[in-house]
Design an enzyme around this catalytic site. Structure first.
Site, short mmCIF file in Angstrom:
data_model
loop_
_atom_site.label_atom_id
_atom_site.label_comp_id
_atom_site.label_asym_id
_atom_site.label_seq_id
_atom_site.Cartn_x
_atom_site.Cartn_y
_atom_site.Cartn_z
CG ASP A 1 -2.01 0.98 1.19
OD1 ASP A 1 -2.10 1.72 0.19
OD2 ASP A 1 -2.80 1.04 2.15
CG ASP B 1 -6.09 -5.06 1.65
OD1 ASP B 1 -5.85 -4.60 2.79
OD2 ASP B 1 -6.59 -4.38 0.74
CB CYS C 1 -12.25 -25.82 9.77
SG CYS C 1 -10.78 -24.79 9.48
CB CYS D 1 -7.22 -24.42 10.33
SG CYS D 1 -8.14 -24.08 11.85
CB CYS E 1 -10.75 -26.75 13.25
SG CYS E 1 -11.46 -25.08 13.22
CG HIS F 1 -10.48 -20.83 12.33
ND1 HIS F 1 -11.01 -21.97 11.77
CD2 HIS F 1 -11.47 -19.89 12.28
CE1 HIS F 1 -12.27 -21.75 11.41
NE2 HIS F 1 -12.57 -20.50 11.73
#
Length: 374
Positions: free
Chosen positions: A91, A265, A303, A305, A308, A334
């Site tokens: 940015d 983003d 999930c 991840c 989880c 997560h």
């Protein structure tokens, strides 16, 4: 165009594409985790990559102040400095500088401001912003702009947008073209259709490698944001990537993809992870709530991840209540995993031309809310 971009499939206005950059390829639609100060908070770069992220966002303003762009360049550039070998978008610093109320002075050529860290005075112009992003070795550089505040009267929004267009032209002149690197212009104009059209016309006349839509997700609400996208996105060149800055919630991403946006983003998934909020396919979950105290179930049974597959809601609740560092780490992982999974689902749906069905199923599942207490 010095970067590569190809559209692989369309489903209505939605686009399934691929951006080819100096440090790798990015499958679109894509979500970029925010690594403002050369780090995605509470995450190792390797862990961010494991979520499926292919590109990160860094920030000119923060990095120019600390540790400085020159020092990062001496140490091999931002990719080496933060151990992220994949693409980086930076940015321009415009949004952060504009938020320094009382600490900055704007003129036709740039902004003079005082650092939020130590009060030292600095000058940021389009040319200096581009130079800093070059020193950082950003794959995608953003033109320096003024992010118009919301709400803004038409005259104020017009003046702000035209200043950004002046700076866009100066940014284009300062940018160093080379293979695999690109410069994006930023469409401004607040919520005014005529100003958005004028901004797109000015930017396309200058010519950029990609086009960002700025000045949204600043308080106008989702319905108004989508309305502005309905006006703006179709005006942008079909053969260039489109980036909606600072967006957003999962439903924002789905709605914007359906309107032809390719890149996003937002700090939401990482910031929420640090404040005890998990973003799931069934909607947000506040892990600090007492209802999770003795819940042995995973946060999201569907999930994959680490949060989880390895930990219970009760443990995540304990970490959050005890202010243990592992809590924000697991919830951030997560949230970023969920966002990347959502983007992968959107890409697959566009390829299969089933995006309407995907969006309907997404909305239905989000509306169900969290699992009932055990």
């Amino acid at each position: 165009m010095t970067l590569g971009f190809e559209i692989l499939e369309n489903d209505g206005a939605a686009r399934r594409g691929r951006v080819t950059l100096a440090h790798g390829t990015v499958e679109t639609p894509a979500f970029m985790p925010v690594g403002t100060a050369a780090t995605v908070k509470a995450m190792r770069p390797e862990s961010v990559a494991e979520t499926g992220a292919e590109i990160l966002l860094g920030n000119t303003y923060h990095l120019m102040l600390r540790p400085t762009a020159e020092r990062i360049a001496e140490l091999g550039g931002l990719h080496t400095f933060m151990n992220w070998p994949k693409p980086i978008l930076t940015d321009s610093g415009g949004f952060q500088v504009m938020s320094l109320a009382g600490r900055r002075k704007i003129d036709a050529d740039g902004v003079t401001f005082r650092s939020h860290i130590d009060g030292s005075e600095h000058r940021l112009t389009p040319a200096r912003s581009i130079e800093i992003q070059d020193l950082l070795d950003a794959d995608i550089t953003m033109a320096f702009d003024e992010c118009t505040p919301h709400p803004a009267e038409h005259g104020t929004a017009a003046e702000s947008m035209r200043l950004s267009m002046r700076w866009a032209k100066l940014s284009r002149s300062a940018f160093r073209d080379r293979p695999g690197y690109g410069l994006f212009g930023i469409v401004q104009g607040s919520v005014y259709d005529d100003l958005r059209r004028e901004s797109v016309s000015a930017l396309t006349d200058i010519g950029f490698d990609g086009y960002a839509i700025g000045g949204l997700a600043v308080g106008e609400g989702q319905a108004e944001m989508f309305r502005v996208l309905d006006v703006t996105a179709p005006l942008l060149p079909d053969d260039r990537p489109r980036y909606l800055m600072g967006v957003g919630k999962p439903a924002d991403l789905v709605g914007a993809v359906r309107r032809g946006v390719d890149m996003f983003d937002c700090v939401l998934p990482s910031r929420s992870g640090r404040t005890g909020q998990a973003l799931t396919r069934r909607g947000p979950v506040n892990i600090r709530n007492a209802r999770h105290t003795a819940d042995p179930r995973p946060l999201d049974p569907d999930c994959a991840c680490p949060a989880c597959t390895g930990y219970s809601r009760a443990y995540l609740h304990h970490l959050s209540k005890a202010d243990e560092i592992l809590g924000p780490m697991l919830l951030t992982w997560h949230n970023l995993h969920y966002y990347q999974e959502l983007m992968a689902g959107l890409r697959s749906a566009i390829t299969a031309r089933t995006l309407d069905d995907f969006a309907a199923a997404f909305a239905e599942q989000q509306a169900t809310g969290d699992l009932p207490p055990p």
